[in-house]
Design a protein around this motif. Structure first.
Motif, PDB file in Angstrom:
ATOM      1  N   UNK A   1      39.475  44.366  37.420  1.00 30.45           N
ATOM      2  CA  UNK A   1      39.207  44.717  38.809  1.00 30.45           C
ATOM      3  C   UNK A   1      39.296  43.508  39.711  1.00 30.45           C
ATOM      4  N   UNK A   2      40.424  42.846  39.668  1.00 31.70           N
ATOM      5  CA  UNK A   2      40.572  41.526  40.298  1.00 31.70           C
ATOM      6  C   UNK A   2      40.572  41.550  41.820  1.00 31.70           C
ATOM      7  N   UNK A   3      40.724  42.725  42.429  1.00 33.51           N
ATOM      8  CA  UNK A   3      40.765  42.787  43.896  1.00 33.51           C
ATOM      9  C   UNK A   3      41.952  42.009  44.429  1.00 33.51           C
ATOM     10  N   UNK A   4      41.703  41.068  45.313  1.00 36.35           N
ATOM     11  CA  UNK A   4      42.789  40.254  45.874  1.00 36.35           C
ATOM     12  C   UNK A   4      43.062  38.995  45.053  1.00 36.35           C
ATOM     13  N   UNK A   5      42.519  38.945  43.835  1.00 34.84           N
ATOM     14  CA  UNK A   5      42.863  37.857  42.913  1.00 34.84           C
ATOM     15  C   UNK A   5      42.020  36.606  43.045  1.00 34.84           C
ATOM     16  N   UNK A   6      40.877  36.703  43.711  1.00 33.00           N
ATOM     17  CA  UNK A   6      40.076  35.518  43.989  1.00 33.00           C
ATOM     18  C   UNK A   6      39.628  34.785  42.724  1.00 33.00           C
ATOM     19  N   UNK A   7      39.160  35.509  41.722  1.00 31.50           N
ATOM     20  CA  UNK A   7      38.616  34.841  40.537  1.00 31.50           C
ATOM     21  C   UNK A   7      39.712  34.124  39.732  1.00 31.50           C
ATOM     22  N   UNK A   8      40.849  34.752  39.429  1.00 33.53           N
ATOM     23  CA  UNK A   8      41.909  33.994  38.742  1.00 33.53           C
ATOM     24  C   UNK A   8      42.392  32.778  39.517  1.00 33.53           C
ATOM     25  N   UNK A   9      42.503  32.910  40.838  1.00 38.84           N
ATOM     26  CA  UNK A   9      42.989  31.778  41.634  1.00 38.84           C
ATOM     27  C   UNK A   9      41.993  30.628  41.604  1.00 38.84           C
ATOM     28  N   UNK A  10      40.700  30.919  41.785  1.00 38.04           N
ATOM     29  CA  UNK A  10      39.693  29.859  41.743  1.00 38.04           C
ATOM     30  C   UNK A  10      39.584  29.249  40.349  1.00 38.04           C
ATOM     31  N   UNK A  11      39.666  30.078  39.318  1.00 37.64           N
ATOM     32  CA  UNK A  11      39.574  29.541  37.949  1.00 37.64           C
ATOM     33  C   UNK A  11      40.822  28.743  37.571  1.00 37.64           C
ATOM     34  N   UNK A  12      41.968  29.108  38.143  1.00 32.34           N
ATOM     35  CA  UNK A  12      43.182  28.322  37.906  1.00 32.34           C
ATOM     36  C   UNK A  12      43.038  26.929  38.487  1.00 32.34           C
ATOM     37  N   UNK A  13      42.244  26.824  39.566  1.00 36.85           N
ATOM     38  CA  UNK A  13      42.033  25.523  40.204  1.00 36.85           C
ATOM     39  C   UNK A  13      41.098  24.639  39.392  1.00 36.85           C
ATOM     40  N   UNK A  14      40.166  25.233  38.646  1.00 34.72           N
ATOM     41  CA  UNK A  14      39.120  24.421  38.001  1.00 34.72           C
ATOM     42  C   UNK A  14      39.237  24.329  36.487  1.00 34.72           C
ATOM     43  N   UNK A  15      40.134  25.097  35.861  1.00 39.32           N
ATOM     44  CA  UNK A  15      40.257  25.066  34.403  1.00 39.32           C
ATOM     45  C   UNK A  15      41.695  24.772  33.987  1.00 39.32           C
ATOM     46  N   UNK A  16      41.856  24.522  32.693  1.00 37.62           N
ATOM     47  CA  UNK A  16      43.189  24.316  32.121  1.00 37.62           C
ATOM     48  C   UNK A  16      43.617  25.506  31.274  1.00 37.62           C
ATOM     49  N   UNK A  17      43.049  26.672  31.577  1.00 37.71           N
ATOM     50  CA  UNK A  17      43.481  27.888  30.883  1.00 37.71           C
ATOM     51  C   UNK A  17      44.981  28.075  31.059  1.00 37.71           C
ATOM     52  N   UNK A  18      45.621  28.587  30.032  1.00 34.51           N
ATOM     53  CA  UNK A  18      47.080  28.694  30.052  1.00 34.51           C
ATOM     54  C   UNK A  18      47.571  29.859  30.896  1.00 34.51           C
ATOM     55  N   UNK A  19      46.838  30.977  30.868  1.00 33.62           N
ATOM     56  CA  UNK A  19      47.334  32.178  31.535  1.00 33.62           C
ATOM     57  C   UNK A  19      46.179  33.040  32.019  1.00 33.62           C
ATOM     58  N   UNK A  20      46.363  33.596  33.202  1.00 31.52           N
ATOM     59  CA  UNK A  20      45.407  34.531  33.782  1.00 31.52           C
ATOM     60  C   UNK A  20      46.117  35.844  34.077  1.00 31.52           C
ATOM     61  N   UNK A  21      45.428  36.933  33.819  1.00 23.08           N
ATOM     62  CA  UNK A  21      45.914  38.260  34.208  1.00 23.08           C
ATOM     63  C   UNK A  21      44.844  38.907  35.070  1.00 23.08           C
ATOM     64  N   UNK A  22      45.231  39.387  36.239  1.00 27.25           N
ATOM     65  CA  UNK A  22      44.321  40.120  37.108  1.00 27.25           C
ATOM     66  C   UNK A  22      44.712  41.582  37.111  1.00 27.25           C
ATOM     67  N   UNK A  23      43.816  42.452  36.678  1.00 28.45           N
ATOM     68  CA  UNK A  23      44.081  43.889  36.609  1.00 28.45           C
ATOM     69  C   UNK A  23      43.400  44.581  37.787  1.00 28.45           C
ATOM     70  N   UNK A  24      44.163  45.302  38.581  1.00 31.38           N
ATOM     71  CA  UNK A  24      43.620  45.931  39.791  1.00 31.38           C
ATOM     72  C   UNK A  24      44.242  47.310  39.997  1.00 31.38           C
ATOM     73  N   UNK A  25      43.394  48.312  40.248  1.00 36.11           N
ATOM     74  CA  UNK A  25      43.873  49.694  40.378  1.00 36.11           C
ATOM     75  C   UNK A  25      44.364  50.030  41.772  1.00 36.11           C
ATOM     76  N   UNK A  26      43.854  49.344  42.800  1.00 39.01           N
ATOM     77  CA  UNK A  26      44.223  49.678  44.174  1.00 39.01           C
ATOM     78  C   UNK A  26      45.485  48.920  44.583  1.00 39.01           C
TER      79      UNK A  26
END
Length: 245
Positions: free
Chosen positions: A53-78
């Motif tokens: 339920x990522x909405x406008x993607x705020x959490x993946x974008x902020x976490x991409x800025x602060x972590x070295x995770x390789x990949x983020x997926x944001x799942x959103x129904x709307x």
């Protein structure tokens, strides 16, 4: 990269790595809960992270800025929210790390496969059902009320897509804490860490941040309270750090 904004949309500065996000105030904008969750959550180098339920993607974008995770997926129904999230990913040049998928979080395990992520995050709707809503199809209503998914849907799907030993991070309201913990234990996302958020030191908590680990043993660490505002109504120092000011 400059993208064209649709009517009603605006561009907000996230104070992190120069990242920006596209939002439409008439539909829904992220709140402090999403920012606090992105700070509370963690991911290691090389991790795969799913935001339900990522909405406008705020959490993946902020976490991409602060972590070295390789990949983020944001799942959103709307559709409109997913579209804004996708354009924000492009705007910030994060296409190689973040993918936005339009779909139902109740189908997450079918869409991505079992045990396919190291970390799962979620800022779900807090309110039960659609009682009192005049328009339950409105974007804001869907984001705030359990119209299209329930808390059990979120936790059960998170448990399915999270690998053994993987981490689940969620923000919710304290009045549903007993239900949250009960469901997490039932689906073997053992609660391991929790932090209550207070608007002011003399007020009741209005948010709870919780972390679970799939298949872990029972032992819960309760962290010190997070206070948002001082007596004068200014942000406490830790909140400034969270926002990157």
């Amino acid at each position: 990269m400059k993208l064209k904004l649709n009517p009603g949309e605006r561009l907000d500065d996230l104070q992190r790595n120069g990242f920006q996000i596209i939002q439409n105030p008439e539909k829904f904008c992220f709140g402090m809960d999403a920012v606090l969750l992105s700070s509370f959550a963690s991911a290691k180098k090389g991790d795969r992270v799913l935001d339900l339920g990522t909405g406008t993607g705020i959490i993946p974008i902020l976490m991409a800025a602060k972590t070295q995770a390789a990949a983020f997926v944001g799942l959103e129904i709307q559709h409109d929210s997913a579209d804004m999230a996708d354009r924000s990913v492009i705007l910030n040049g994060l296409q190689d790390r973040i993918k936005i998928v339009e779909g139902d979080l109740k189908e997450a395990a079918r869409l991505f496969g079992a045990a396919s992520f190291d970390v799962v995050t979620c800022n779900p709707p807090y309110m039960i059902g659609n009682h009192g809503l005049t328009n339950p199809e409105e974007t804001k209503a869907i984001a705030r009320h359990e119209i299209l998914c329930t808390l059990e849907d979120v936790i059960s799907q998170a448990a399915k897509v999270c690998r053994p030993g993987g981490h689940f991070f969620m923000v919710h309201r304290p009045f549903r804490l007993a239900e949250m913990i009960s469901l997490m234990v039932e689906y073997r996302l053992e609660p391991k860490r929790m932090r209550l958020v207070y608007p002011k030191v003399d007020k009741e908590p209005n948010m709870v941040l919780i972390e679970g680990v799939r298949g872990a043993k029972s032992r819960l660490q309760v962290e010190k309270p997070l206070i948002v505002y001082d007596k004068e109504g200014n942000y406490m120092p830790e909140i400034y750090e969270v926002y990157g000011y």
